[in-house]
Design a protein around this motif. Structure first.
Motif, PDB file in Angstrom:
ATOM      1  N   LEU A  31       0.867  -1.179   0.000  1.00  0.00           N
ATOM      2  CA  LEU A  31       0.000   0.000   0.000  1.00  0.00           C
ATOM      3  C   LEU A  31       0.903   1.227   0.000  1.00  0.00           C
ATOM      4  CD1 LEU A  31      -3.056   0.810   0.295  1.00  0.00           C
ATOM      5  CD2 LEU A  31      -2.598   1.057   2.728  1.00  0.00           C
ATOM      6  N   LEU A  32       0.686   2.111  -0.939  1.00  0.00           N
ATOM      7  CA  LEU A  32       1.499   3.319  -1.028  1.00  0.00           C
ATOM      8  C   LEU A  32       0.708   4.505  -0.497  1.00  0.00           C
ATOM      9  CD1 LEU A  32       2.799   2.760  -4.673  1.00  0.00           C
ATOM     10  CD2 LEU A  32       4.021   2.274  -2.544  1.00  0.00           C
ATOM     11  N   VAL A  33       1.369   5.291   0.346  1.00  0.00           N
ATOM     12  CA  VAL A  33       0.758   6.516   0.850  1.00  0.00           C
ATOM     13  C   VAL A  33       1.597   7.667   0.313  1.00  0.00           C
ATOM     14  CG1 VAL A  33       0.062   7.791   2.906  1.00  0.00           C
ATOM     15  CG2 VAL A  33       0.044   5.289   2.937  1.00  0.00           C
TER      16      VAL A  33
ATOM     17  N   ALA B 130       7.880   0.698  -3.161  1.00  0.00           N
ATOM     18  CA  ALA B 130       7.535  -0.639  -2.679  1.00  0.00           C
ATOM     19  C   ALA B 130       8.050  -1.650  -3.686  1.00  0.00           C
ATOM     20  CB  ALA B 130       6.025  -0.774  -2.520  1.00  0.00           C
ATOM     21  N   ASN B 131       8.719  -2.687  -3.193  1.00  0.00           N
ATOM     22  CA  ASN B 131       9.222  -3.732  -4.091  1.00  0.00           C
ATOM     23  C   ASN B 131       8.781  -5.086  -3.568  1.00  0.00           C
ATOM     24  OD1 ASN B 131      11.171  -1.905  -5.581  1.00  0.00           O
ATOM     25  ND2 ASN B 131      11.892  -1.701  -3.480  1.00  0.00           N
TER      26      ASN B 131
ATOM     27  N   LYS C 278      -2.882   2.113  -3.890  1.00  0.00           N
ATOM     28  CA  LYS C 278      -2.771   3.361  -3.149  1.00  0.00           C
ATOM     29  C   LYS C 278      -4.072   3.527  -2.387  1.00  0.00           C
ATOM     30  CE  LYS C 278      -0.600   7.040  -4.622  1.00  0.00           C
ATOM     31  NZ  LYS C 278      -0.067   8.189  -5.371  1.00  0.00           N
ATOM     32  N   ILE C 279      -3.989   4.240  -1.268  1.00  0.00           N
ATOM     33  CA  ILE C 279      -5.239   4.578  -0.592  1.00  0.00           C
ATOM     34  C   ILE C 279      -6.008   5.473  -1.548  1.00  0.00           C
ATOM     35  CG2 ILE C 279      -6.262   5.881   1.295  1.00  0.00           C
ATOM     36  CD1 ILE C 279      -4.101   5.014   3.071  1.00  0.00           C
TER      37      ILE C 279
END
Lengths: 480, 244
Positions: free
Chosen positions: A393-395, A401-402, A424-425
């Motif tokens: 999850l990217l913020v 992220a890998n 992503k959120i």
């Protein structure tokens, strides 16, 4: 004005960053035979233990610091570190809590871990490790009545040498890799657990690691043995003061589960992560490995990794016993400049072995978060199964992220299943929650906790609520 | 309650609302009807404060406060509720814990303590029963895998729980079969207490047959082009939007 607010925020975000003013006693800086002999003498170790340490040190001399991890690591000068630090009055180890320096008890109280038994969390026995020594272990006698041994490893080396001798280094060989070998040479304290045959340990066992002294490395060593048909749930927590320097925590944790035994090992790692510019923080270079030695045995790792400047750990399972099971549940959160490279290895050796990997990586700020895993089926591991799920999850948009999942399948009858997602959120999710009255941070934390739920619910109930809060706190300041 | 004055709104550099004026008094039920793609949902999103909905001119007064200056959550706490046309899924978040958390956010803003678990369960049971929502739904994740009807019922449950003073319903009838439309409307009608105001945005007459409006507005070309009582809705239904 802005600056002041930011500093305040930082204080709020990491509330365990204080230093306990206590006189300590250190072995001079540097890594050499003399230092190792001194550590061993301080701990009153038998000769075989010293020899074991020295053999590891001999081996270390020809080893190199691993460079493959996806992390930017500042060069560590291993001669410029203290390898042993203990509160000064620990020459004669306190025999009871009454003899422990009140400042130490106060420290643990501030961390939310009351050590006086009448105040302690019911149902949880605690071993408190402060820098290089264990300051207290609660409920020890009570556990002893049913044959459960729960004590500092330094004490186990003296009182239960046969068990220690038999199992130490049996899961992580002395020669495994640089940091594991370094640990074997200079390890200070950690916990020892032995659960006798057919005993279900009635309490949660937990160790609380605190780094306090500056320029000092902490070399935790933990060994847990679950004898046939036994069960234990163990949890560790970790915090450290806020400092500009990077400090090293290099642990070795070994678990052994015999026939029909089960070990559940949970970690809530909240080492100081460094400030928002990436200065300071703990280097958390940890080797954790469990051996499902017996048939039908089970080892389950659950980790909530929110702290440390760099986390580098792969709690693994060697599934040697037929029908044994390994599990790895992980939440790794990185914010600001934190770097996490974490995952697991599931080595299937026995027949009908099963493993399950659920990894949830959350990256915010300018951080980097890598899942690295290996699932290996040996030729003889017939009818074995693995399920792997890696979600990221990217913020925000400055983080990385890998996912690096490796598989090696040498068995015709075994099967692997792998699922991976990166998301992503979504603004829609945030807006929906905010429309119902949650502010941006509450909304984000609700969504992130939902994302981690599968892992969080693996934690012992006593710690699940704390972990949820920690997940929210770790992401504070990351809402756009 | 709500007064919209000379409102211009653009979304991604495109002006959608042009000089909109609308006044809703306490207890009044207003309906805005308009053809698909006319931008009537933009009104709902703008009032709720959706990001990227840029107010270029005009102002909105809600309970004597400048609504546009407020964050979305502040608008909610002030008593504005938007029932979504497509309620959003929150995987991993159980409906019960979500409902409790949003209720507590509203309680906190009123200076009240978080609700006791037992009391919450009691309220949840009672309100769910009124809506024919099985308790089992609350242990599922918010809106995830819910049917169209379940999603809309869950929106009405949240209205009921948060006790708002203005409810905006954005195409609530979409995706509902006749039975679900009827039961949802009945539940909404129970919330009509003479004080609470409603703004119903819809394409079709059918929702307005169940929730009878006091005022009907026809929306076209970014603004209200005609207003009247509920007979206007029937006329639109017979003649279409093109005829004026």
């Amino acid at each position: 004005m802005n600056k002041i607010n930011k500093d305040n925020f930082k204080q709020d975000a990491y509330k365990y960053g204080f230093v306990t003013e206590i006189e300590d006693e250190k072995i001079p800086k540097g890594l050499n035979e003399e230092v190792i002999k001194l550590i061993s003498r301080k701990k009153n170790e038998p000769k075989w233990m010293l020899e074991w340490r020295l053999a590891a040190y001999e081996r270390l001399k020809s080893m190199e610091v691993p460079k493959w991890a996806r992390a930017n690591i500042a060069e560590i000068d291993f001669q410029d570190l203290y390898y042993y630090s203990s509160p000064k009055d620990f020459k004669d180890k306190p025999k009871s809590l009454q003899e422990v320096d009140p400042k130490l008890l106060e420290t643990y109280e501030k961390l939310g871990i009351p050590l006086k038994e009448q105040e302690a969390l019911a149902g949880v026995a605690v071993d408190a490790v402060f820098d290089s020594v264990s300051v207290a272990t609660t409920f020890k006698e009570k556990l002893n009545e049913i044959g459960v041994i729960f004590c500092p490893i330094s004490e186990a080396i003296q009182k239960h040498p046969d068990l220690v001798k038999k199992y130490i280094g049996s899961v992580i060989p002395v020669t495994d890799h640089f940091y594991a070998t370094l640990n074997s040479a200079v390890f200070s304290d950690g916990s020892f657990v032995y659960i006798p045959k057919n005993v279900k340990c009635p309490m949660e066992l937990s160790t609380y690691f605190r780094i306090n002294a500056s320029e000092t490395g902490q070399f935790e060593r933990t060994l847990i043995i679950a004898d046939e048909g036994s069960y234990v749930s163990y949890l560790e927590g970790c915090t450290a003061p806020m400092r500009d320097e990077n400090q090293l925590h290099a642990a070795n944790v070994e678990l052994v589960a015999l026939d029909n035994a089960e070990i559940k090992y949970s970690t809530v790692q909240n080492w100081y992560p460094g400030n928002e510019d990436g200065k300071g923080g703990i280097y958390n270079f940890v080797t954790k490995r469990g051996l499902c030695k017996g048939k039908n045995s089970k080892i389950s790792w659950t980790q909530i990794e929110t702290g440390s400047a760099i986390t580098w750990k792969y709690p693994s399972c060697i599934l040697r016993g037929d029908n044994s099971t390994g599990e790895f549940y992980s939440v790794a959160i990185t914010n600001n400049h934190q770097q996490a490279d974490t995952g697991t290895k599931m080595i299937h050796l026995g027949k009908n072995t099963k493993s399950r990997i659920v990894s949830k990586g959350i990256s915010a700020g300018k951080s980097s978060n890598t899942y690295r895993g290996l699932v290996n089926f040996h030729r003889k591991a017939e009818n074995s199964k693995n399920f792997t799920q890696c979600d990221s999850l990217l913020v925000g948009s400055n983080c990385k992220a890998n996912t690096i999942p490796l598989t090696e399948n040498n068995s015709n009858t075994s099967s692997l299943e792998h699922e991976a997602t990166t998301s992503k959120i979504s603004d829609d999710q945030l807006f929906y929650c905010m429309q119902r009255g949650l502010d941006a941070e509450e909304a984000q934390s609700l969504i992130v906790n939902g994302f981690c739920k599968e892992v969080l619910q693996q934690l012992p109930m006593e710690f699940a609520v704390e972990a949820q809060k920690l997940v929210s706190i770790s992401l504070e300041g990351s809402v756009g | 309650m709500l007064e919209i004055k000379n409102l211009d709104v653009s979304v991604e550099d495109k002006q959608i609302i042009k000089n909109l004026n609308l006044k809703i008094g306490p207890g009044e039920v207003h309906a805005i009807m308009g053809p698909n793609g006319s931008g009537k949902s933009t009104i709902a999103h703008t009032l709720a404060g959706k990001p990227n909905y840029l107010v270029e001119a005009g102002n909105v007064d809600f309970k004597n406060e400048d609504l546009i200056a407020k964050d979305p959550y502040e608008r909610s706490l002030l008593g504005l509720f938007l029932a979504f046309q497509y309620p959003i899924e929150l995987p991993g978040v159980t409906n019960a814990s979500y409902l409790k958390q949003i209720l507590n956010a509203h309680r906190k803003s009123r200076g009240e303590n978080p609700i006791d678990a037992g009391e919450f369960l009691k309220i949840l049971k009672e309100k769910s029963r009124n809506l024919n929502i099985p308790m089992e739904m609350h242990s599922r994740f918010v809106n995830a895998g819910f049917s169209g009807g379940e999603k809309k019922k869950n929106e009405v449950l949240q209205m009921d729980l948060l006790n708002p003073s203005l409810i905006i319903m954005d195409e609530t009838d979409s995706g509902l079969d006749v039975d679900a439309l009827k039961s949802t409307s009945e539940a909404v009608n129970k919330l009509r207490d003479g004080k609470r105001s409603f703004l119903i945005i819809t394409h079709y007459l059918r929702l307005l047959e169940y929730i009878e409006p006091d005022h009907v507005h026809v929306f076209g070309d970014g603004s209200i082009i005609e207003s009247g009582d509920k007979s206007l809705a029937s006329r639109i239904d017979n003649e279409g939007y093109e005829v004026k």
